[in-house]
Design an enzyme around this catalytic site. Sequence first.
Site, mmCIF file in Angstrom:
data_model
loop_
_atom_site.group_PDB
_atom_site.id
_atom_site.type_symbol
_atom_site.label_atom_id
_atom_site.label_comp_id
_atom_site.label_asym_id
_atom_site.label_seq_id
_atom_site.Cartn_x
_atom_site.Cartn_y
_atom_site.Cartn_z
ATOM 1 N N ASP A 121 0.837 -1.200 0.000
ATOM 2 C CA ASP A 121 0.000 0.000 0.000
ATOM 3 C C ASP A 121 0.873 1.252 0.000
ATOM 4 O O ASP A 121 2.051 1.208 0.381
ATOM 5 C CB ASP A 121 -0.948 0.008 1.198
ATOM 6 C CG ASP A 121 -0.209 -0.009 2.533
ATOM 7 O OD1 ASP A 121 0.700 -0.839 2.687
ATOM 8 O OD2 ASP A 121 -0.537 0.805 3.410
ATOM 9 N N GLU A 188 0.036 -1.167 5.744
ATOM 10 C CA GLU A 188 1.030 -0.645 6.680
ATOM 11 C C GLU A 188 0.806 0.825 6.990
ATOM 12 O O GLU A 188 0.964 1.272 8.138
ATOM 13 C CB GLU A 188 2.440 -0.849 6.107
ATOM 14 C CG GLU A 188 3.569 -0.565 7.103
ATOM 15 C CD GLU A 188 4.035 0.890 7.116
ATOM 16 O OE1 GLU A 188 4.786 1.271 8.030
ATOM 17 O OE2 GLU A 188 3.631 1.663 6.205
#
Length: 486
Positions: A121, A188
């Site tokens: 991400d 994350e």
Amino acid sequence: MKRILLSLLVVVVALAGVLLTKAFRFTSRQVQPEAPVAFSVDAEAAAARLGGALRLKTLAAAEGLPAEDAAFAALHDYMREQYPRLHQALKREAVGPHSVLYTWAGTDASLRPALLLAHLDVVPVAPGTEASWTHPPYSGLVADGYVWGRGALDDKGSAFGILESVEALLAAGFQPRRTVLLAFGGDEEVGGHEGAEAMAKLLRERGVTLESVLDEGGMIMSGTVPGVTSPVALVGVSEKGFASAELIVAGEGGHSSMPPPQTAVGVLSRAITRLEASPMPARLRGGSRALFEFAGPEMGFGMRLLFANLWLFEPLVLRQLTAKATTNAAVRTTTAATMFEGSERDNVLPARARAVVNFRVLPGDSVEGVLEHVRRVVDDPRVKVGTLGFISEPSPVSRMDSEAWTLLQRSVRQVFPDVVVAPYLMLGATDSRYFTGLSENVYRFMPLRLDSADLSRLHGKDERVSVEGYADAIRFYAQYVRNVSN
């Protein structure tokens, strides 16, 4: 008087002898490695594949906005397409909505697995700023010797560098003796709960313990450590914790024309002033102390004398470090008042005043210790103290005397022979914090050479990675996998 002077002279000479002896014994802790295994990288082709990944806008769910599910699905399909050997040889497990765990089985099942960790991400681009980028943030364009796009540094560069290295090792017929795990989280940037945390939980449930963990973290920087002329590869061996204290004061309210001697805002302001005037103590320990233990021997003699004798000079060093915000954060739990609320009108006394103070917790301190500090310093029963939102304890300090640490040092210096490898304390959080209970050897390092200007590109404008730098990162991951898995 002569006897006193003679005694003082003896003490001075003895002290000088101790200081000099320690300085001369303060020798390099750098590994002198053998030559790396030859490993060829098609830098342009690898850069083009990374560019393809950067074109996919993999944003995790945040602040009421849904995740970009289609982009994550497309990225996983892209990984299957671009790395067919890896997907044929390794076991693939989807974990949560967007994360994936790969297992490359080793030939010796008695050895604890090594884990390479990264995340897929990215952070969003600030609204209205896309036009200010040199190249569009999701273009994945390869131009001027760089791969441009959000995620090039944080952290698709790491993830795809790992994929590139494993694909090439498989093509060369390499078979690990130790099982190697690849864990790629999908959230994350918003806490890692459905990705890294879920993968760590899955491994715990299976009874897996890990030999080592390598995640994103420090990079190779020049001029970062004063007195060291060589570039320094900074390896995070611990992370600070995170806690926000909420301070609330109840008032009587009413009209501002008839105020009491002290309003709720006044009480709360006094509390914040006390906290800012009484920071938590500075301590040179853990990763911050280890930085000087590893980098100090590479300095000139005067600096070596200083850092070889921290038993005497630590107060002086701390005085210098606490004088700047950047280095102060490395040696104490920091106090930052970030939010303050009172009345909504200028002529109304607040019935309630609220402030939030954010603390980044030094390893060795604790969240509970921070709250005790707040209550003790504020020392006012009118101020109610609690916690707000996300809380994370500081991570344990990883070992720097283990074979896993030596193998990481060796791997870095095999690919980057001009660098000094040094531990340090990471001020931010990574997915690695969820794996600290599975291994004593959790390290945070990204094998990229950056300068201070490049750091602003992390989460900022014009994020990019150099084509040659990315190729070196792939070489590092390949060498690291060879070293840790045999």
